[in-house]
Design an enzyme around this catalytic site. Structure first.
Site, PDB file in Angstrom:
ATOM      1  N   CYS A  33       0.833  -1.211   0.000  1.00 41.38           N
ATOM      2  CA  CYS A  33       0.000   0.000   0.000  1.00 41.38           C
ATOM      3  C   CYS A  33       0.866   1.260   0.000  1.00 41.38           C
ATOM      4  O   CYS A  33       1.556   1.549   0.983  1.00 41.38           O
ATOM      5  CB  CYS A  33      -0.903  -0.045   1.233  1.00 41.38           C
ATOM      6  SG  CYS A  33      -1.769   1.481   1.611  1.00 41.38           S
ATOM      7  N   CYS A  36       0.047   3.780   2.755  1.00 38.99           N
ATOM      8  CA  CYS A  36       0.514   3.248   4.051  1.00 38.99           C
ATOM      9  C   CYS A  36       1.995   3.554   4.241  1.00 38.99           C
ATOM     10  O   CYS A  36       2.417   3.961   5.334  1.00 38.99           O
ATOM     11  CB  CYS A  36       0.297   1.733   4.132  1.00 38.99           C
ATOM     12  SG  CYS A  36      -1.421   1.213   3.985  1.00 38.99           S
TER      13      CYS A  36
END
Length: 110
Positions: A33, A36
């Site tokens: 991600c 993230c």
């Protein structure tokens, strides 16, 4: 030294999430991600500032899919504030540090 807890097992993750007394900020994330990864330094900085007052744990949704499923994670990153083992606030998406502080403080004031 990192102030963000990265659980080593399902039992370890559950032990941190079930902590009584010290609230926990949970970052549900994934290694693949991009948002993230971009949020990681903000989370680390925030965790350092709140050390001793708040535990911060990063839960990889792929590695700990059981926990992610139990709390209904549908996207990453998702942030949750857990107090005495109970989720008191949750929101999808990352935040700048000032907004993260406001999110956590508001959740803990409930």
């Amino acid at each position: 030294m990192s102030h963000v807890i990265e659980p080593t097992s399902l039992d370890h993750a559950r032990a941190v999430l079930g902590t009584e007394g010290t609230p926990v900020l949970v970052d549900f994330s994934a290694t693949w991600c991009g948002p993230c990864k971009a949020f990681a330094p903000v989370l680390e900085d925030f965790a350092g500032e709140r050390a001793g007052k708040l535990k911060v744990i990063k839960v990889d949704v792929d590695e700990f899919s059981v926990i992610a499923g139990e709390v209904g994670i549908r996207s990453v990153p998702t942030l949750m504030v857990v107090k005495d083992g109970q989720v008191v606030a949750a929101r999808a998406g990352s935040l700048p540090k000032q907004a993260l502080a406001a999110f956590v403080d508001e959740a803990l004031a409930r």
